[in-house]
Design a protein around this motif. Structure first.
Motif, PDB file in Angstrom:
ATOM      1  N   LEU A  86       0.821  -1.210   0.000  1.00 12.00           N
ATOM      2  CA  LEU A  86       0.000   0.000   0.000  1.00 12.00           C
ATOM      3  C   LEU A  86       0.859   1.266   0.000  1.00 12.00           C
ATOM      4  N   VAL A  87       1.968   1.275   0.759  1.00 10.71           N
ATOM      5  CA  VAL A  87       2.798   2.480   0.843  1.00 10.71           C
ATOM      6  C   VAL A  87       3.546   2.780  -0.452  1.00 10.71           C
ATOM      7  N   MET A  88       3.543   1.857  -1.386  1.00 18.20           N
ATOM      8  CA  MET A  88       4.204   2.084  -2.677  1.00 18.20           C
ATOM      9  C   MET A  88       3.281   2.750  -3.689  1.00 18.20           C
ATOM     10  N   ARG A  89       2.052   2.967  -3.325  1.00 15.47           N
ATOM     11  CA  ARG A  89       1.109   3.620  -4.239  1.00 15.47           C
ATOM     12  C   ARG A  89       1.511   5.080  -4.449  1.00 15.47           C
ATOM     13  N   PRO A  90       1.067   5.662  -5.585  1.00 15.01           N
ATOM     14  CA  PRO A  90       1.328   7.095  -5.798  1.00 15.01           C
ATOM     15  C   PRO A  90       0.743   7.918  -4.642  1.00 15.01           C
ATOM     16  N   PRO A  91       1.385   9.041  -4.282  1.00 13.74           N
ATOM     17  CA  PRO A  91       0.946   9.835  -3.135  1.00 13.74           C
ATOM     18  C   PRO A  91      -0.546  10.170  -3.128  1.00 13.74           C
ATOM     19  N   ALA A  92      -1.116  10.596  -4.255  1.00 15.83           N
ATOM     20  CA  ALA A  92      -2.542  10.957  -4.276  1.00 15.83           C
ATOM     21  C   ALA A  92      -3.424   9.752  -3.992  1.00 15.83           C
ATOM     22  N   GLU A  93      -3.055   8.600  -4.515  1.00 19.74           N
ATOM     23  CA  GLU A  93      -3.833   7.377  -4.292  1.00 19.74           C
ATOM     24  C   GLU A  93      -3.711   6.922  -2.836  1.00 19.74           C
ATOM     25  N   LEU A  94      -2.498   6.994  -2.288  1.00 20.92           N
ATOM     26  CA  LEU A  94      -2.282   6.615  -0.892  1.00 20.92           C
ATOM     27  C   LEU A  94      -3.071   7.535   0.029  1.00 20.92           C
ATOM     28  N   GLU A  95      -3.028   8.835  -0.245  1.00 26.75           N
ATOM     29  CA  GLU A  95      -3.768   9.809   0.555  1.00 26.75           C
ATOM     30  C   GLU A  95      -5.268   9.511   0.540  1.00 26.75           C
ATOM     31  N   ALA A  96      -5.807   9.254  -0.640  1.00 25.43           N
ATOM     32  CA  ALA A  96      -7.241   8.983  -0.752  1.00 25.43           C
ATOM     33  C   ALA A  96      -7.620   7.707   0.003  1.00 25.43           C
ATOM     34  N   MET A  97      -6.769   6.698  -0.064  1.00 26.67           N
ATOM     35  CA  MET A  97      -7.046   5.431   0.610  1.00 26.67           C
ATOM     36  C   MET A  97      -6.975   5.571   2.129  1.00 26.67           C
ATOM     37  N   LEU A  98      -5.970   6.295   2.637  1.00 26.45           N
ATOM     38  CA  LEU A  98      -5.774   6.404   4.088  1.00 26.45           C
ATOM     39  C   LEU A  98      -6.761   7.352   4.760  1.00 26.45           C
ATOM     40  N   GLY A  99      -7.109   8.453   4.106  1.00 25.14           N
ATOM     41  CA  GLY A  99      -8.005   9.426   4.726  1.00 25.14           C
ATOM     42  C   GLY A  99      -7.333  10.147   5.885  1.00 25.14           C
ATOM     43  N   ALA A 100      -8.129  10.578   6.840  1.00 23.39           N
ATOM     44  CA  ALA A 100      -7.615  11.327   7.997  1.00 23.39           C
ATOM     45  C   ALA A 100      -7.038  10.372   9.040  1.00 23.39           C
ATOM     46  N   PRO A 101      -5.984  10.799   9.735  1.00 24.22           N
ATOM     47  CA  PRO A 101      -5.417   9.936  10.771  1.00 24.22           C
ATOM     48  C   PRO A 101      -6.342   9.827  11.981  1.00 24.22           C
ATOM     49  N   VAL A 102      -6.278   8.671  12.622  1.00 23.97           N
ATOM     50  CA  VAL A 102      -7.035   8.423  13.849  1.00 23.97           C
ATOM     51  C   VAL A 102      -6.349   9.100  15.021  1.00 23.97           C
ATOM     52  N   THR A 103      -5.028   9.054  15.011  1.00 22.34           N
ATOM     53  CA  THR A 103      -4.247   9.669  16.070  1.00 22.34           C
ATOM     54  C   THR A 103      -2.864  10.022  15.536  1.00 22.34           C
ATOM     55  N   VAL A 104      -2.270  11.068  16.099  1.00 21.52           N
ATOM     56  CA  VAL A 104      -0.915  11.476  15.740  1.00 21.52           C
ATOM     57  C   VAL A 104      -0.186  11.839  17.034  1.00 21.52           C
ATOM     58  N   LEU A 105       0.927  11.159  17.267  1.00 26.81           N
ATOM     59  CA  LEU A 105       1.789  11.442  18.408  1.00 26.81           C
ATOM     60  C   LEU A 105       3.163  11.797  17.861  1.00 26.81           C
ATOM     61  N   MET A 106       3.777  12.884  18.361  1.00 27.58           N
ATOM     62  CA  MET A 106       5.108  13.305  17.927  1.00 27.58           C
ATOM     63  C   MET A 106       6.014  13.401  19.145  1.00 27.58           C
ATOM     64  N   GLN A 107       7.316  13.116  18.910  1.00 27.88           N
ATOM     65  CA  GLN A 107       8.256  13.270  20.012  1.00 27.88           C
ATOM     66  C   GLN A 107       9.637  13.666  19.478  1.00 27.88           C
ATOM     67  N   PRO A 108      10.084  14.874  19.851  1.00 24.50           N
ATOM     68  CA  PRO A 108      11.451  15.264  19.497  1.00 24.50           C
ATOM     69  C   PRO A 108      12.458  14.408  20.271  1.00 24.50           C
ATOM     70  N   PRO A 109      13.696  14.304  19.771  1.00 22.87           N
ATOM     71  CA  PRO A 109      14.700  13.538  20.514  1.00 22.87           C
ATOM     72  C   PRO A 109      14.952  14.168  21.873  1.00 22.87           C
ATOM     73  N   GLY A 110      15.025  13.329  22.877  1.00 22.20           N
ATOM     74  CA  GLY A 110      15.305  13.802  24.224  1.00 22.20           C
ATOM     75  C   GLY A 110      14.109  14.357  24.978  1.00 22.20           C
ATOM     76  N   ALA A 111      12.959  14.487  24.308  1.00 20.91           N
ATOM     77  CA  ALA A 111      11.770  15.008  24.999  1.00 20.91           C
ATOM     78  C   ALA A 111      11.234  13.940  25.944  1.00 20.91           C
ATOM     79  N   PRO A 112      10.772  14.347  27.135  1.00 26.07           N
ATOM     80  CA  PRO A 112      10.310  13.359  28.106  1.00 26.07           C
ATOM     81  C   PRO A 112       8.984  12.695  27.736  1.00 26.07           C
ATOM     82  N   GLU A 113       8.144  13.390  26.974  1.00 28.73           N
ATOM     83  CA  GLU A 113       6.818  12.850  26.634  1.00 28.73           C
ATOM     84  C   GLU A 113       6.489  13.173  25.185  1.00 28.73           C
ATOM     85  N   PRO A 114       5.664  12.331  24.540  1.00 29.57           N
ATOM     86  CA  PRO A 114       5.236  12.670  23.191  1.00 29.57           C
ATOM     87  C   PRO A 114       4.188  13.782  23.201  1.00 29.57           C
ATOM     88  N   ILE A 115       4.052  14.451  22.071  1.00 21.29           N
ATOM     89  CA  ILE A 115       3.031  15.474  21.866  1.00 21.29           C
ATOM     90  C   ILE A 115       1.832  14.791  21.217  1.00 21.29           C
TER      91      ILE A 115
END
Length: 196
Positions: free
Chosen positions: A105-134
């Protein structure tokens, strides 16, 4: 508003804009990602029910400690162990009509992958060394049964501070002018998870 609060608010808005633009492939096979069922803990939630928390480790460039399956209601957390790279855990529900493995699935063209995946359910980010994810989208809880894609869209080699500052400067939109390569998932930073 405090600078870090503005940055966190901007990250939530920017991530939705980053997903479609960051898709790509460098031909590497991320089948090397570690899968396990040992990274779970059970705690009581606010209503006194058992809730499972699974810690996913972000390394350069893979997710480790990803179980094959978890029960609905599981809360994912991110632990970025990189010394240099900002990582994120972007979780999408894969449509029931899609039967191909995520590696295809991840090898699909960007527009096709975007349409298939839709909106994310959750997004967590963490910079290096940060104590907790955002927690930029949701709190990591995956409530609905099905197949899920776990992906990181941060550009390879992007400076974490520069990236976060660019997100803030863009007012929550897609950051521009941030040096870096293709998104981390093109280097193998993706995994599949089944929620039962």
């Amino acid at each position: 508003m405090h600078r870090s609060t503005r940055t966190l608010a901007a990250l939530g808005l920017a991530l939705a804009a980053l997903v479609p633009a960051a898709c790509g492939d460098d031909g590497e096979d991320p089948a090397d990602a570690t899968t396990t069922t040992e990274a779970t803990t059970t705690t009581a939630d606010h209503a006194g029910h058992d809730a499972t928390t699974v810690s996913i480790e972000g390394v350069d460039y893979a997710f480790e400690d990803v179980p094959e399956s978890v029960p609905a209601g599981t809360r994912l957390t991110l632990e970025n162990t990189s010394a240099e790279e900002l990582h994120e855990l972007v979780v999408f529900r894969i449509p029931d009509t899609e039967t191909a493995p995520l590696s295809e699935l991840v090898m699909r063209p960007p527009a096709e992958l975007e349409a298939m995946l839709g909106a994310p359910v959750t997004v967590l980010m963490q910079p290096p060394g940060a104590p907790e994810p955002i927690a930029a989208v949701g709190d990591g809880t995956i409530a609905e049964p099905g197949r899920y894609a776990l992906m990181c869209f941060i550009p390879i080699g992007a400076d974490p501070d520069e990236y976060l500052a660019a997100v803030e400067a863009a007012g929550g939109g897609k950051p521009s002018g941030v040096a870096g390569g293709p998104p981390h998932f093109t280097g193998g930073m993706y995994a599949e998870l089944t929620v039962e």
